[in-house]
Design a protein around this motif. Structure first.
Motif, mmCIF file in Angstrom:
data_model
loop_
_atom_site.group_PDB
_atom_site.id
_atom_site.type_symbol
_atom_site.label_atom_id
_atom_site.label_comp_id
_atom_site.label_asym_id
_atom_site.label_seq_id
_atom_site.Cartn_x
_atom_site.Cartn_y
_atom_site.Cartn_z
ATOM 1 N N UNK A 106 28.430 14.567 -5.708
ATOM 2 C CA UNK A 106 27.535 14.598 -4.414
ATOM 3 C C UNK A 106 27.560 16.338 -4.178
ATOM 4 N N UNK A 107 28.324 17.031 -4.459
ATOM 5 C CA UNK A 107 28.468 18.388 -3.863
ATOM 6 C C UNK A 107 29.017 19.313 -5.117
ATOM 7 N N UNK A 108 28.559 20.753 -4.932
ATOM 8 C CA UNK A 108 28.889 21.752 -5.910
ATOM 9 C C UNK A 108 30.147 22.128 -5.838
ATOM 10 N N UNK A 109 30.819 21.960 -4.878
ATOM 11 C CA UNK A 109 32.318 22.096 -4.764
ATOM 12 C C UNK A 109 32.990 21.223 -5.513
ATOM 13 N N UNK A 110 32.798 19.882 -5.659
ATOM 14 C CA UNK A 110 33.176 19.032 -6.751
ATOM 15 C C UNK A 110 33.029 19.353 -8.056
ATOM 16 N N UNK A 111 31.753 19.507 -8.300
ATOM 17 C CA UNK A 111 31.233 20.013 -9.680
ATOM 18 C C UNK A 111 32.166 20.942 -10.093
ATOM 19 N N UNK A 112 32.540 21.978 -9.769
ATOM 20 C CA UNK A 112 33.240 22.983 -10.423
ATOM 21 C C UNK A 112 34.464 22.956 -10.354
ATOM 22 N N UNK A 113 35.072 22.304 -9.200
ATOM 23 C CA UNK A 113 36.647 21.817 -9.171
ATOM 24 C C UNK A 113 36.847 20.826 -10.221
ATOM 25 N N UNK A 114 36.048 19.943 -10.655
ATOM 26 C CA UNK A 114 36.368 18.812 -11.568
ATOM 27 C C UNK A 114 36.134 19.389 -12.686
ATOM 28 N N UNK A 115 35.054 20.032 -13.100
ATOM 29 C CA UNK A 115 34.784 20.593 -14.568
ATOM 30 C C UNK A 115 36.066 21.360 -14.955
ATOM 31 N N UNK A 116 36.556 22.288 -13.885
ATOM 32 C CA UNK A 116 37.280 23.508 -14.199
ATOM 33 C C UNK A 116 39.060 22.759 -14.481
ATOM 34 N N UNK A 117 39.194 21.711 -13.480
ATOM 35 C CA UNK A 117 40.550 21.020 -13.611
ATOM 36 C C UNK A 117 40.661 20.213 -14.577
ATOM 37 N N UNK A 118 39.732 19.309 -15.317
ATOM 38 C CA UNK A 118 39.556 18.601 -16.533
ATOM 39 C C UNK A 118 39.122 19.293 -17.753
ATOM 40 N N UNK A 119 38.930 20.523 -17.525
ATOM 41 C CA UNK A 119 38.459 21.365 -18.734
ATOM 42 C C UNK A 119 39.509 21.295 -19.743
ATOM 43 N N UNK A 120 40.813 21.506 -19.457
ATOM 44 C CA UNK A 120 41.790 21.661 -20.552
ATOM 45 C C UNK A 120 41.927 20.288 -21.438
ATOM 46 N N UNK A 121 41.644 19.269 -20.492
ATOM 47 C CA UNK A 121 41.747 17.854 -21.444
ATOM 48 C C UNK A 121 40.719 17.757 -22.647
ATOM 49 N N UNK A 122 39.586 18.055 -22.108
ATOM 50 C CA UNK A 122 38.259 17.883 -22.738
ATOM 51 C C UNK A 122 38.367 19.061 -24.041
ATOM 52 N N UNK A 123 39.044 19.879 -23.954
ATOM 53 C CA UNK A 123 39.086 21.165 -25.001
ATOM 54 C C UNK A 123 40.029 20.494 -25.899
ATOM 55 N N UNK A 124 41.316 19.937 -25.350
ATOM 56 C CA UNK A 124 42.226 19.598 -26.337
ATOM 57 C C UNK A 124 41.605 18.522 -27.274
ATOM 58 N N UNK A 125 40.822 17.433 -26.671
ATOM 59 C CA UNK A 125 40.097 16.656 -27.442
ATOM 60 C C UNK A 125 39.106 17.048 -28.384
ATOM 61 N N UNK A 126 38.844 18.464 -28.412
ATOM 62 C CA UNK A 126 37.692 18.929 -29.382
ATOM 63 C C UNK A 126 36.165 18.630 -28.653
ATOM 64 N N UNK A 127 36.373 18.656 -27.218
ATOM 65 C CA UNK A 127 34.879 18.493 -26.699
ATOM 66 C C UNK A 127 34.498 19.629 -25.853
ATOM 67 N N UNK A 128 33.268 19.895 -25.756
ATOM 68 C CA UNK A 128 32.935 20.986 -24.784
ATOM 69 C C UNK A 128 32.490 20.374 -23.310
#
Length: 670
Positions: free
Chosen positions: A165-187
């Motif tokens: 619903x808002x850009x604060x959550x967009x950036x927070x979630x993409x950054x905080x969950x980013x290491x997990x996706x990267x470890x899975x070989x995903x962008x």
């Protein structure tokens, strides 16, 4: 279902030969009978919200798979992920492979984020993966839950939009969950309003893209302008074979494959009353003088004589006296004022700007500009503007520089936009009240997910006062009492104006506090992080009502946890429940209490004056019966607002269908 069938279904969810280079679902050609059947199905779907047996079996199966992974090396897990991606491509999203994927994602999450998905989160992820809506109580960890469905789909080659619903959550979630996706070989990427075209295209090119509902919808509208009237998937395929400059290279998105919608009731229900309109600026300096003239004429008019206001429906109607007076004034004015319909529309818009739109409630003044405040989220929306000259009239009212008018390039409703995704899943803490509408409009079945830990949230008796000063005095007394014990307090208010008025009252009493509203949106993370500290007092609008986790400082749970004071009732019960859900998350201690006044807008605008007079005579300490009587009429007023909003969404959908039929010959609704 055979492996070949599952693979074909999965293949139809990603760009390619089956789904085309820009996958999307065509608008269904539904008649009144189809809509009636969907409505009946929606009502029946409410009966299955609490069916959990199958979900428990899935969680147990994932747990058994997970036990086999705990002792494996990171290299072994990486090899298993490569093999899983290969099997997803050949067999599709079959249940056994999805169970294995969830177990792998859970294990990698623990190793990278030090967070292991709970069984309740496994259930929520499974529900979303299968195109349903998971109702998970606030604080149950929906951000981490979404990674299960998003990563499993991305491993199968399906582009995923995680929409919130808002850009604060967009950036927070993409950054905080980013290491997990990267470890899975995903962008993973994200898209925000300040990004340029190439940055947006790069964000959507990732396996998983975090974005807000308005950004992805407007980018889709821009793609529709590029697509034009020719929607042929075959022609898009052929273009890339014989031309360097193809439409495919101009698109921002890769299609509408799979959406996971966070805070789904807010996006799919609350936001659905307003159509999305893509515009561009046009020179309208000549009209600025006309808007100022309309405002001057409106200021001379008298309420209940020259015009009548409808605060409930946000409408204005001129009386016969008003029309005649306006006609006499127009005789000496420019030619535009000689057209009766045009001058009455201008003046009605001016009256709307003067009496129905209020500063610090509906909009803010920021750097000399009028900025709309979203009623549902309490956030500033600098990219939004009112149409048909209303925005310029508000600017004239506030003595701000008038902006240029905007020309409409495309228009789309959220109902039509989200129905064009090949598949959609979602999550929210508050969906049961609108489960029938979610099914009938979007085909989304709601599944309530069991709590990870039993809730310790305590509801204190609501308090109702005859006027606003008594209510605010009681709120301040309650804050002082809680603060003296060290218990943190979060106070939810109806508007920016109310939050700042309460802030002044608290300051006058020497109570230190923080304010979170549309003016402080850049400091949101800091204010929210501090709201659970010992003795902290935070005053907030609905900005603190969704997606915000308030961590408790050490020792605060023993003091009773976070205490929430609701200083108003919102337009819907769901929004109230979101605010209450800021406390007592994941088994923590916490409490909430409602403070209401008979002068609150909800009551004044939706209760008959005779009812308000009757309620005002009830003594403040009249006992349980009188308190329940008060709450009955207040709840009835809330139901009226919910009914009007539901009707507004229905009318908007009906209008879109009728417009579609009239313009069918053009081949392009938008």
């Amino acid at each position: 279902m055979s492996n070949a069938s599952t693979a074909a279904i999965t293949g139809a969810l990603r760009p390619g030969l089956i789904a085309g280079r820009y996958p999307q679902r065509l608008d269904p050609d539904t008649g009144w009978a189809d809509r009636m059947i969907r409505s009946i199905q929606g009502a029946l779907a409410r009966l299955t919200i609490d069916h959990h047996a199958g979900l428990h079996r899935v969680a147990e199966a994932i747990g058994r798979q997970g036990k086999q992974l705990t002792g494996l090396s990171n290299t072994r897990l990486e090899n298993m992920l490569v093999d899983l991606r290969r099997r997803f491509r050949s067999r599709g999203l079959s249940d056994p492979l999805c169970i294995q994927a969830f177990a792998l994602i859970r294990e990698v999450s623990f190793r990278t984020l030090h967070k292991r998905h709970y069984d309740s989160q496994l259930m929520g992820g499974w529900v979303m993966l299968h195109g349903q809506l998971a109702e998970m109580e606030t604080g149950e960890g929906k951000t981490l839950t979404a990674t299960l469905a998003a990563a499993a789909l991305a491993l199968a080659g399906v582009p995923v939009h995680v929409i919130t619903v808002n850009e604060y959550l967009v950036q927070r979630d993409a950054v905080s969950m980013g290491p997990l996706y990267k470890a899975l070989g995903l962008t993973v990427g994200f898209v925000t309003a300040d990004m340029k075209v190439e940055q947006r295209r790069a964000g959507y090119a990732c396996d998983i893209t975090y974005c807000t509902n308005d950004q992805v919808a407007f980018d889709y509208l821009r793609d529709r302008l590029v697509l034009g009237n020719d929607h042929s998937q075959l022609r898009l395929q052929l273009e890339s074979a014989h031309s360097r400059k193809t439409r495919l290279k101009q698109f921002l998105l890769r299609g509408l494959c799979f959406a996971i919608v966070d805070e789904a009731d807010s996006v799919l229900i609350d936001e659905a009353r307003t159509p999305l309109i893509l515009t561009r600026n046009i020179d309208s300096s000549e009209e600025h003088a006309i808007y100022r003239q309309a405002l001057k004429l409106a200021l001379k008019m008298e309420n209940d004589r020259d015009f009548f206001l409808d605060p409930k429906g946000r409408g204005v109607q001129l009386s016969l006296i008003g029309q005649q007076g306006l006609s006499r004034s127009a005789k000496t004015m420019d030619s535009v004022w000689q057209n009766a319909r045009r001058r009455e529309e201008l003046v009605c818009q001016a009256l709307h700007a003067l009496y129905l739109l209020h500063k610090d409630r509906d909009y803010l003044i920021s750097d000399g500009k009028v900025v709309i405040v979203d009623a549902n989220t309490g956030r500033a929306m600098p990219d939004r503007s009112w149409e048909r000259g209303l925005h310029q009239l508000v600017e004239a009212k506030e003595d701000c520089p008038l902006t240029d008018a905007r020309e409409q390039l495309g228009r789309l409703t959220y109902q039509r936009f989200f129905s064009r995704y090949l598949r959609i899943g979602g999550m929210t803490g508050t969906a049961r009240e609108v489960s029938a509408e979610l099914w009938s409009v979007y085909g989304l079945r709601v599944q309530r997910i069991p709590l990870h830990r039993p809730s310790q949230r305590r509801e204190l008796s609501p308090r109702i006062f005859p006027d606003a000063p008594k209510k605010w005095a009681a709120v301040i007394a309650s804050v002082k009492q809680k603060q003296a014990t060290g218990q943190p307090v979060l106070i939810g208010t109806a508007s920016v104006g109310d939050s700042e008025s309460l802030s002044e009252r608290l300051a006058a009493k020497g109570i230190l506090h923080q304010v979170l509203n549309a003016r402080q949106d850049k400091e949101e993370a800091r204010i929210v992080a501090a709201a659970g500290q010992k003795g902290q007092v935070t005053v907030a609008t609905n900005m603190a009502g969704r997606g915000t986790d308030i961590p408790l400082a050490e020792g605060v749970a023993g003091l009773g946890g976070l205490h929430v004071i609701a200083a108003c009732r919102n337009d819907a019960r769901r929004i109230d429940r979101q605010l209450y859900g800021r406390c007592a998350r994941q088994g923590d201690a916490g409490s909430y209490q409602v403070f209401l006044s008979l002068e609150d807008d909800l009551i004044q605008q939706n209760c008959h004056p005779a009812v308000i007079r009757f309620l005002s005579r009830i003594p403040a300490h009249g006992g349980m019966f009188f308190r329940k009587l008060n709450l009955f009429f207040i709840r009835r007023a809330q139901r009226r607002v919910e009914g009007r909003h539901r009707e507004a969404r229905r009318i908007l959908m009906q209008h879109e269908l009728q417009t579609d039929q009239k313009l069918a010959f053009s081949g392009n609704m938008e």
